[in-house]
Design a protein around this motif. Structure first.
Motif, PDB file in Angstrom:
ATOM      1  N   GLY A 143       0.288  -1.303  -0.017  1.00  0.00           N
ATOM      2  CA  GLY A 143       0.194  -0.254  -0.192  1.00  0.00           C
ATOM      3  C   GLY A 143       0.544   1.402  -0.106  1.00  0.00           C
ATOM      4  O   GLY A 143       1.930   1.097   0.215  1.00  0.00           O
ATOM      5  N   ILE A 144       0.137   2.327  -0.707  1.00  0.00           N
ATOM      6  CA  ILE A 144       0.853   4.001  -0.659  1.00  0.00           C
ATOM      7  C   ILE A 144       0.545   4.476   0.259  1.00  0.00           C
ATOM      8  O   ILE A 144      -0.796   5.133   0.579  1.00  0.00           O
ATOM      9  N   ARG A 145       1.058   4.966   0.906  1.00  0.00           N
ATOM     10  CA  ARG A 145       1.255   6.825   1.548  1.00  0.00           C
ATOM     11  C   ARG A 145      -0.419   7.358   1.421  1.00  0.00           C
ATOM     12  O   ARG A 145       0.611   7.954   0.209  1.00  0.00           O
ATOM     13  N   PRO A 146      -1.572   7.692   1.107  1.00  0.00           N
ATOM     14  CA  PRO A 146      -2.256   9.068   0.391  1.00  0.00           C
ATOM     15  C   PRO A 146      -1.479   9.870   0.824  1.00  0.00           C
ATOM     16  O   PRO A 146      -1.482  10.727   1.444  1.00  0.00           O
ATOM     17  N   PHE A 173     -10.851  -3.666   1.862  1.00  0.00           N
ATOM     18  CA  PHE A 173     -10.610  -2.949   0.062  1.00  0.00           C
ATOM     19  C   PHE A 173     -11.868  -2.003  -0.002  1.00  0.00           C
ATOM     20  O   PHE A 173     -13.398  -2.712   0.538  1.00  0.00           O
ATOM     21  N   ARG A 174     -11.446  -1.006  -0.511  1.00  0.00           N
ATOM     22  CA  ARG A 174     -12.073   0.023  -1.170  1.00  0.00           C
ATOM     23  C   ARG A 174     -12.634   0.327  -2.456  1.00  0.00           C
ATOM     24  O   ARG A 174     -10.947   0.679  -2.727  1.00  0.00           O
ATOM     25  N   GLU A 175     -13.502   0.061  -3.167  1.00  0.00           N
ATOM     26  CA  GLU A 175     -13.413   0.851  -4.693  1.00  0.00           C
ATOM     27  C   GLU A 175     -12.903   2.022  -4.303  1.00  0.00           C
ATOM     28  O   GLU A 175     -13.055   2.989  -3.496  1.00  0.00           O
ATOM     29  N   LYS A 176     -12.744   2.511  -5.725  1.00  0.00           N
ATOM     30  CA  LYS A 176     -12.390   3.935  -6.022  1.00  0.00           C
ATOM     31  C   LYS A 176     -13.572   4.923  -5.159  1.00  0.00           C
ATOM     32  O   LYS A 176     -14.700   5.045  -5.552  1.00  0.00           O
ATOM     33  N   PRO A 177     -13.285   5.372  -4.969  1.00  0.00           N
ATOM     34  CA  PRO A 177     -14.674   7.127  -3.757  1.00  0.00           C
ATOM     35  C   PRO A 177     -14.485   8.289  -4.342  1.00  0.00           C
ATOM     36  O   PRO A 177     -14.321   8.432  -5.629  1.00  0.00           O
ATOM     37  N   ASN A 178     -15.314   8.353  -4.348  1.00  0.00           N
ATOM     38  CA  ASN A 178     -15.615   9.632  -4.431  1.00  0.00           C
ATOM     39  C   ASN A 178     -15.029  10.880  -4.077  1.00  0.00           C
ATOM     40  O   ASN A 178     -14.327  10.719  -2.484  1.00  0.00           O
ATOM     41  N   ALA A 179     -15.126  11.928  -4.140  1.00  0.00           N
ATOM     42  CA  ALA A 179     -13.620  13.253  -3.559  1.00  0.00           C
ATOM     43  C   ALA A 179     -14.639  13.173  -1.951  1.00  0.00           C
ATOM     44  O   ALA A 179     -13.173  13.283  -1.175  1.00  0.00           O
ATOM     45  N   GLU A 180     -15.158  13.316  -1.339  1.00  0.00           N
ATOM     46  CA  GLU A 180     -15.734  13.119  -0.063  1.00  0.00           C
ATOM     47  C   GLU A 180     -15.279  11.987   1.004  1.00  0.00           C
ATOM     48  O   GLU A 180     -14.864  12.085   1.699  1.00  0.00           O
ATOM     49  N   THR A 181     -15.777  10.889  -0.259  1.00  0.00           N
ATOM     50  CA  THR A 181     -15.058   9.735   0.644  1.00  0.00           C
ATOM     51  C   THR A 181     -13.998   9.596   0.817  1.00  0.00           C
ATOM     52  O   THR A 181     -13.000   9.451   1.985  1.00  0.00           O
ATOM     53  N   ALA A 182     -13.622   9.487  -0.260  1.00  0.00           N
ATOM     54  CA  ALA A 182     -11.432   9.956  -0.696  1.00  0.00           C
ATOM     55  C   ALA A 182     -10.969  10.914   1.148  1.00  0.00           C
ATOM     56  O   ALA A 182      -9.952  10.555   1.917  1.00  0.00           O
ATOM     57  N   LYS A 183     -11.459  12.010   1.121  1.00  0.00           N
ATOM     58  CA  LYS A 183     -11.123  12.562   2.170  1.00  0.00           C
ATOM     59  C   LYS A 183     -11.469  12.194   3.249  1.00  0.00           C
ATOM     60  O   LYS A 183     -10.226  12.185   4.483  1.00  0.00           O
ATOM     61  N   GLU A 184     -12.187  11.635   3.391  1.00  0.00           N
ATOM     62  CA  GLU A 184     -12.276  10.852   5.175  1.00  0.00           C
ATOM     63  C   GLU A 184     -11.280   9.270   5.223  1.00  0.00           C
ATOM     64  O   GLU A 184     -11.018   9.555   5.574  1.00  0.00           O
ATOM     65  N   TYR A 185     -11.449   9.239   3.983  1.00  0.00           N
ATOM     66  CA  TYR A 185      -9.962   8.022   3.990  1.00  0.00           C
ATOM     67  C   TYR A 185      -8.558   8.763   4.651  1.00  0.00           C
ATOM     68  O   TYR A 185      -7.874   7.914   5.434  1.00  0.00           O
ATOM     69  N   VAL A 186      -8.279   9.495   3.626  1.00  0.00           N
ATOM     70  CA  VAL A 186      -6.965  10.065   3.930  1.00  0.00           C
ATOM     71  C   VAL A 186      -7.168  11.094   5.817  1.00  0.00           C
ATOM     72  O   VAL A 186      -6.328  10.421   6.453  1.00  0.00           O
ATOM     73  N   ASP A 187      -8.127  11.787   6.221  1.00  0.00           N
ATOM     74  CA  ASP A 187      -8.000  11.919   6.876  1.00  0.00           C
ATOM     75  C   ASP A 187      -7.494  10.616   8.619  1.00  0.00           C
ATOM     76  O   ASP A 187      -7.631  10.913   9.760  1.00  0.00           O
ATOM     77  N   ALA A 188      -8.794   9.480   7.978  1.00  0.00           N
ATOM     78  CA  ALA A 188      -8.605   8.381   9.242  1.00  0.00           C
ATOM     79  C   ALA A 188      -6.968   8.302   9.749  1.00  0.00           C
ATOM     80  O   ALA A 188      -6.829   7.375  10.567  1.00  0.00           O
ATOM     81  N   GLY A 189      -6.552   8.071   8.841  1.00  0.00           N
ATOM     82  CA  GLY A 189      -4.679   7.448   8.417  1.00  0.00           C
ATOM     83  C   GLY A 189      -4.813   6.033   8.530  1.00  0.00           C
ATOM     84  O   GLY A 189      -3.502   5.566   8.471  1.00  0.00           O
ATOM     85  N   THR A 190      -5.624   5.623   9.043  1.00  0.00           N
ATOM     86  CA  THR A 190      -5.654   4.502   8.084  1.00  0.00           C
ATOM     87  C   THR A 190      -4.998   3.162   6.842  1.00  0.00           C
ATOM     88  O   THR A 190      -5.683   2.102   6.580  1.00  0.00           O
ATOM     89  N   PHE A 191      -6.017   4.196   5.846  1.00  0.00           N
ATOM     90  CA  PHE A 191      -6.167   3.085   4.439  1.00  0.00           C
ATOM     91  C   PHE A 191      -4.836   4.335   3.934  1.00  0.00           C
ATOM     92  O   PHE A 191      -4.013   4.664   3.748  1.00  0.00           O
ATOM     93  N   LEU A 192      -4.477   3.299   2.693  1.00  0.00           N
ATOM     94  CA  LEU A 192      -3.555   3.535   2.141  1.00  0.00           C
ATOM     95  C   LEU A 192      -4.123   2.801   0.907  1.00  0.00           C
ATOM     96  O   LEU A 192      -5.110   2.771   0.639  1.00  0.00           O
ATOM     97  N   TRP A 193      -3.629   3.355  -0.357  1.00  0.00           N
ATOM     98  CA  TRP A 193      -3.717   3.612  -1.591  1.00  0.00           C
ATOM     99  C   TRP A 193      -3.398   1.870  -2.257  1.00  0.00           C
ATOM    100  O   TRP A 193      -2.088   1.650  -1.930  1.00  0.00           O
ATOM    101  N   ASN A 194      -3.610   1.150  -2.868  1.00  0.00           N
ATOM    102  CA  ASN A 194      -3.336  -0.203  -3.689  1.00  0.00           C
ATOM    103  C   ASN A 194      -2.814   0.627  -4.466  1.00  0.00           C
ATOM    104  O   ASN A 194      -3.588   0.773  -5.586  1.00  0.00           O
ATOM    105  N   SER A 195      -1.637  -0.432  -4.538  1.00  0.00           N
ATOM    106  CA  SER A 195      -0.509  -0.644  -6.362  1.00  0.00           C
ATOM    107  C   SER A 195      -0.861  -1.191  -6.400  1.00  0.00           C
ATOM    108  O   SER A 195      -0.303  -0.910  -7.956  1.00  0.00           O
ATOM    109  N   GLY A 196      -1.952  -2.135  -6.311  1.00  0.00           N
ATOM    110  CA  GLY A 196      -1.217  -3.079  -7.517  1.00  0.00           C
ATOM    111  C   GLY A 196      -0.021  -4.161  -7.112  1.00  0.00           C
ATOM    112  O   GLY A 196      -0.960  -5.135  -8.392  1.00  0.00           O
TER     113      GLY A 196
END
Length: 356
Positions: A143-146, A173-196
């Motif tokens: 995972g990549i730190r957003p 795992f979470r699918e590609k989010p909308n802008a509001e949800t993406a911000k929630e993920y980043v603010d939570a601090g426990t979510f990483l981008w899926n690098s594949g």
């Protein structure tokens, strides 16, 4: 032993007009002097030898890949008979690797990422190997730190930390989010981008496919049984075409019981569209990212990509993508980069295949 797998079957339509069927983006030098697939192989050279490196690509690209990677065994550059997404791709790689080395560990990487810190990449792979020694049935993702609330990436939520390892169980795992949800993920601090990027034992992914995708596994097993026989090519064609394509994320990652995420210690870029040029190349004083020769007059924040021997001139322009090739030129607002695929679809509709 560790075997490196490069997935290189994509068509790169968002990089039209530079990316074409015969020369998709993985064969182009979009982030440096070396092509994307050559840079991937350079990086993997720090963790796996050439004879233990496989490329899974399309049949049409086998010869171009062999030309760009002459150090690989030609037999290790495998052409899929047709496109069937990433689960059949990694399944095919697994049966080939397991036939050679039943105890093999696979490191699976897309061919279109930019990771310049090879030493840190090797460090991450070593962490993965350490996890697999203690947990041989684990499936590992990196995972990549957003760095911003991206809407174009999938996300991985970290669960409990693994004892003795700099790694975490995957909570979800979470699918590609909308802008509001993406911000929630980043603010939570426990979510990483899926690098594949993935690691597992070859037998582990085959066992997972047998359990979770039995029909797909049945076709793969028939291919495995034909390895080394006169009927191999015919069997590969027939059985691979019969597979119902599915991504490895849907087929396995989101359903396997023991999935681990390692936060990548390296910088990473998924070169998915022309916006990547702006991230990967220097900007001039007006914020233009330029590859090639460009004269800008009151031009700001543009992405310019010109072929050698050709100069692009822009006047009173802002936030444009301009890409020049010998037979086609793209001009589009940066905000419309996702619509480049529509241009390729329109070329297909008009049967202008020479531009595809």
């Amino acid at each position: 032993m560790l075997h490196a797998i490069i997935m290189a079957g994509g068509s790169g339509t968002r990089f039209w007009p530079a990316s074409r069927r015969a020369t998709p983006k993985q064969l182009l030098p979009l982030a440096g002097e070396r092509s994307m697939i050559q840079a991937t192989r350079d990086r993997l050279g720090a963790v796996s030898s050439a004879d233990r490196t496989y490329v899974i690509t399309s049949k049409a690209l086998v010869d171009p890949v062999c030309e760009q990677l002459p150090e690989l065994n030609a037999a290790n550059v495998v052409g899929e008979p047709c496109r069937r997404d990433t689960a059949p791709c990694v399944g095919l790689a697994a049966v080939l690797v397991a036939a050679e080395d039943p105890d093999a560990v696979m490191l699976v990487c897309p061919s279109d990422h930019v990771i310049e810190q090879h030493d840190r990449f090797a460090e991450a792979v070593q962490r993965g190997e350490a996890v697999l020694k203690e947990s041989p049935d684990a499936i590992i993702t990196f995972g990549i730190r957003p760095s911003y609330p991206a809407e174009s990436f999938g996300y991985i939520q970290q669960g409990e930390k693994l004892a003795g390892h700099d790694a975490f169980a995957v909570k979800c795992f979470r699918e590609k989010p909308n802008a509001e949800t993406a911000k929630e993920y980043v603010d939570a601090g426990t979510f990483l981008w899926n690098s594949g990027i993935f690691m597992w034992r070859a037998q582990t992914i085959l066992d997972a496919l047998a359990k979770l995708e039995p029909e797909m596994y049945s076709h793969l097993q028939k291919i495995a049984d034909a390895i080394g026989t006169d009927s191999y090519s015919e069997t590969l064609q027939r059985e691979f075409e019969a597979i119902d394509g599915k991504s490895v994320d849907y087929a396995v990652m989101e359903r396997h019981k023991e999935v681990v995420v390692i936060e990548a210690p390296f910088d990473w870029d998924d070169v998915g569209s022309w916006q990547a040029v702006s991230r990967l190349h220097p900007h001039d004083e007006d914020g233009n990212a330029v590859v090639g020769s460009h004269i800008g007059i009151d031009s700001k924040n543009c992405i310019i990509h010109a072929r050698p021997g050709h100069t692009i001139v822009t006047i009173d322009t802002e936030d444009l993508i301009v890409v020049q090739t010998p037979d086609a030129t793209l001009v589009a607002p940066r905000t419309s980069e996702e619509r480049v695929r529509e241009a390729v679809a329109e070329l297909s509709r008009r049967e202008m295949t020479e531009l595809m």
